[in-house]
Design an enzyme around this catalytic site. Sequence first.
Site, PDB file in Angstrom:
ATOM      1  N   LYS A 151      -6.069  12.144 -12.303  1.00  0.00           N
ATOM      2  CA  LYS A 151      -6.895  11.064 -11.759  1.00  0.00           C
ATOM      3  C   LYS A 151      -7.777  10.451 -12.847  1.00  0.00           C
ATOM      4  O   LYS A 151      -8.075   9.257 -12.815  1.00  0.00           O
ATOM      5  CB  LYS A 151      -7.743  11.588 -10.608  1.00  0.00           C
ATOM      6  CG  LYS A 151      -6.938  11.926  -9.354  1.00  0.00           C
ATOM      7  CD  LYS A 151      -6.179  10.736  -8.799  1.00  0.00           C
ATOM      8  CE  LYS A 151      -5.602  11.012  -7.427  1.00  0.00           C
ATOM      9  NZ  LYS A 151      -4.862   9.838  -6.879  1.00  0.00           N
ATOM     10  N   VAL A 194       0.857  -1.184   0.000  1.00  0.00           N
ATOM     11  CA  VAL A 194       0.000   0.000   0.000  1.00  0.00           C
ATOM     12  C   VAL A 194       0.890   1.230   0.000  1.00  0.00           C
ATOM     13  O   VAL A 194       1.667   1.439   0.933  1.00  0.00           O
ATOM     14  CB  VAL A 194      -0.931   0.037   1.227  1.00  0.00           C
ATOM     15  CG1 VAL A 194      -1.856   1.249   1.147  1.00  0.00           C
ATOM     16  CG2 VAL A 194      -1.736  -1.248   1.331  1.00  0.00           C
ATOM     17  N   THR A 195       0.806   2.049  -1.045  1.00  0.00           N
ATOM     18  CA  THR A 195       1.583   3.285  -1.080  1.00  0.00           C
ATOM     19  C   THR A 195       0.801   4.412  -0.417  1.00  0.00           C
ATOM     20  O   THR A 195      -0.425   4.369  -0.337  1.00  0.00           O
ATOM     21  CB  THR A 195       1.950   3.691  -2.518  1.00  0.00           C
ATOM     22  OG1 THR A 195       0.755   4.024  -3.241  1.00  0.00           O
ATOM     23  CG2 THR A 195       2.688   2.559  -3.230  1.00  0.00           C
ATOM     24  N   GLY A 196       1.532   5.403   0.068  1.00  0.00           N
ATOM     25  CA  GLY A 196       0.888   6.498   0.773  1.00  0.00           C
ATOM     26  C   GLY A 196       0.186   6.016   2.031  1.00  0.00           C
ATOM     27  O   GLY A 196      -0.864   6.535   2.413  1.00  0.00           O
ATOM     28  N   THR A 238      -9.269  13.591   6.152  1.00  0.00           N
ATOM     29  CA  THR A 238      -7.836  13.330   6.196  1.00  0.00           C
ATOM     30  C   THR A 238      -7.110  14.610   6.625  1.00  0.00           C
ATOM     31  O   THR A 238      -7.686  15.700   6.580  1.00  0.00           O
ATOM     32  CB  THR A 238      -7.318  12.908   4.813  1.00  0.00           C
ATOM     33  OG1 THR A 238      -7.487  14.010   3.898  1.00  0.00           O
ATOM     34  CG2 THR A 238      -8.073  11.690   4.288  1.00  0.00           C
ATOM     35  N   TYR A 250      -5.090  18.035 -11.276  1.00  0.00           N
ATOM     36  CA  TYR A 250      -5.293  16.844 -10.453  1.00  0.00           C
ATOM     37  C   TYR A 250      -6.401  15.975 -11.045  1.00  0.00           C
ATOM     38  O   TYR A 250      -6.263  14.751 -11.152  1.00  0.00           O
ATOM     39  CB  TYR A 250      -5.642  17.286  -9.042  1.00  0.00           C
ATOM     40  CG  TYR A 250      -5.988  16.191  -8.070  1.00  0.00           C
ATOM     41  CD1 TYR A 250      -4.999  15.423  -7.452  1.00  0.00           C
ATOM     42  CD2 TYR A 250      -7.316  15.943  -7.728  1.00  0.00           C
ATOM     43  CE1 TYR A 250      -5.323  14.444  -6.534  1.00  0.00           C
ATOM     44  CE2 TYR A 250      -7.646  14.961  -6.807  1.00  0.00           C
ATOM     45  CZ  TYR A 250      -6.645  14.210  -6.215  1.00  0.00           C
ATOM     46  OH  TYR A 250      -6.977  13.236  -5.298  1.00  0.00           O
ATOM     47  N   ALA A 251      -7.515  16.608 -11.442  1.00  0.00           N
ATOM     48  CA  ALA A 251      -8.611  15.868 -12.050  1.00  0.00           C
ATOM     49  C   ALA A 251      -8.155  15.178 -13.329  1.00  0.00           C
ATOM     50  O   ALA A 251      -8.527  14.029 -13.598  1.00  0.00           O
ATOM     51  CB  ALA A 251      -9.784  16.806 -12.343  1.00  0.00           C
ATOM     52  N   ASP A 302       9.201   7.084  -2.810  1.00  0.00           N
ATOM     53  CA  ASP A 302       8.736   8.292  -3.492  1.00  0.00           C
ATOM     54  C   ASP A 302       8.231   7.820  -4.845  1.00  0.00           C
ATOM     55  O   ASP A 302       9.031   7.483  -5.727  1.00  0.00           O
ATOM     56  CB  ASP A 302       9.882   9.286  -3.643  1.00  0.00           C
ATOM     57  CG  ASP A 302       9.487  10.537  -4.424  1.00  0.00           C
ATOM     58  OD1 ASP A 302       8.336  10.601  -4.911  1.00  0.00           O
ATOM     59  OD2 ASP A 302      10.332  11.441  -4.559  1.00  0.00           O
ATOM     60  N   VAL A 303       6.921   7.749  -5.025  1.00  0.00           N
ATOM     61  CA  VAL A 303       6.376   7.166  -6.249  1.00  0.00           C
ATOM     62  C   VAL A 303       6.692   7.989  -7.483  1.00  0.00           C
ATOM     63  O   VAL A 303       6.553   7.500  -8.610  1.00  0.00           O
ATOM     64  CB  VAL A 303       4.849   6.944  -6.138  1.00  0.00           C
ATOM     65  CG1 VAL A 303       4.524   5.980  -5.008  1.00  0.00           C
ATOM     66  CG2 VAL A 303       4.106   8.258  -5.983  1.00  0.00           C
TER      67      VAL A 303
END
Length: 248
Positions: free
Chosen positions: A158, A11-13, A189, A154-155, A61-62
């Site tokens: 994603k 699981v990243t992040g 979060t 960002y949109a 760091d992805v």
Amino acid sequence: MFELEGSIAVVTGAGSGIGRAIAETLAAQGARVAVADIDLEAARAAAAAIGPARAEPFPVDVADQASVDALRDAVLGRLGVPDIIVNNAGWDRAQPFLQTDRPFWEKVVAINLLGPIAVCRAFVPAMVERGAGGRVVNIASDAGRVGSTGETVYAGAKGGVIAFTKSLAREVARAGITVNCVCPGPTDTPLFRQQPERIQEALANAIPFKRIARPGEIAAAVAFFASPEAGYITGQVLSVSGGLTMAG
């Protein structure tokens, strides 16, 4: 509760927020989890809270290919070939598109789109070669499904994750690997809490349930896609937004 006993999950992040909830949920269901995060101390704290029998911290760091390759080598060497990959690492800073610049675009795309691509490219070949199937769950966003003011780049990134999910699902289906996507809406979060209180309240009021999501509610959707019960589901996009968005 789904049973994942004996499986290995990356699981990243996973040091905080949704990622930590995902790591905790998968571990509670029997998986041994590689808790990967750019913040190694956060990863260590999350892994310690889960317990050494179920979790181990790893730095990553992805957005850096060498770092992703190092994560792959460390996980394969210490835990073995993973059964579950969850691409949760992400980053954004809300602001009008016309106020952004190329370095910002490149950072957003490198973390949110190229990061999941790099992680999949690092781990999926070993999953295919092993021949025992597996699960990939990518965390996108409802911003990638319907757009979001102040999150235009960002949109776009994603939205790319959603398309990548569907295409990879087609390519690896013969290997018994499913690839699905969870799109959270506003979620409680640390990053969400950095926004002005008026924006937090406005988002909560826009949701039919009149509250934002809890990280565990996102984790539950991931756990379903990771479970044996979801073995015939692939290339799908699930919005977990309390009804904020209902587009197909």
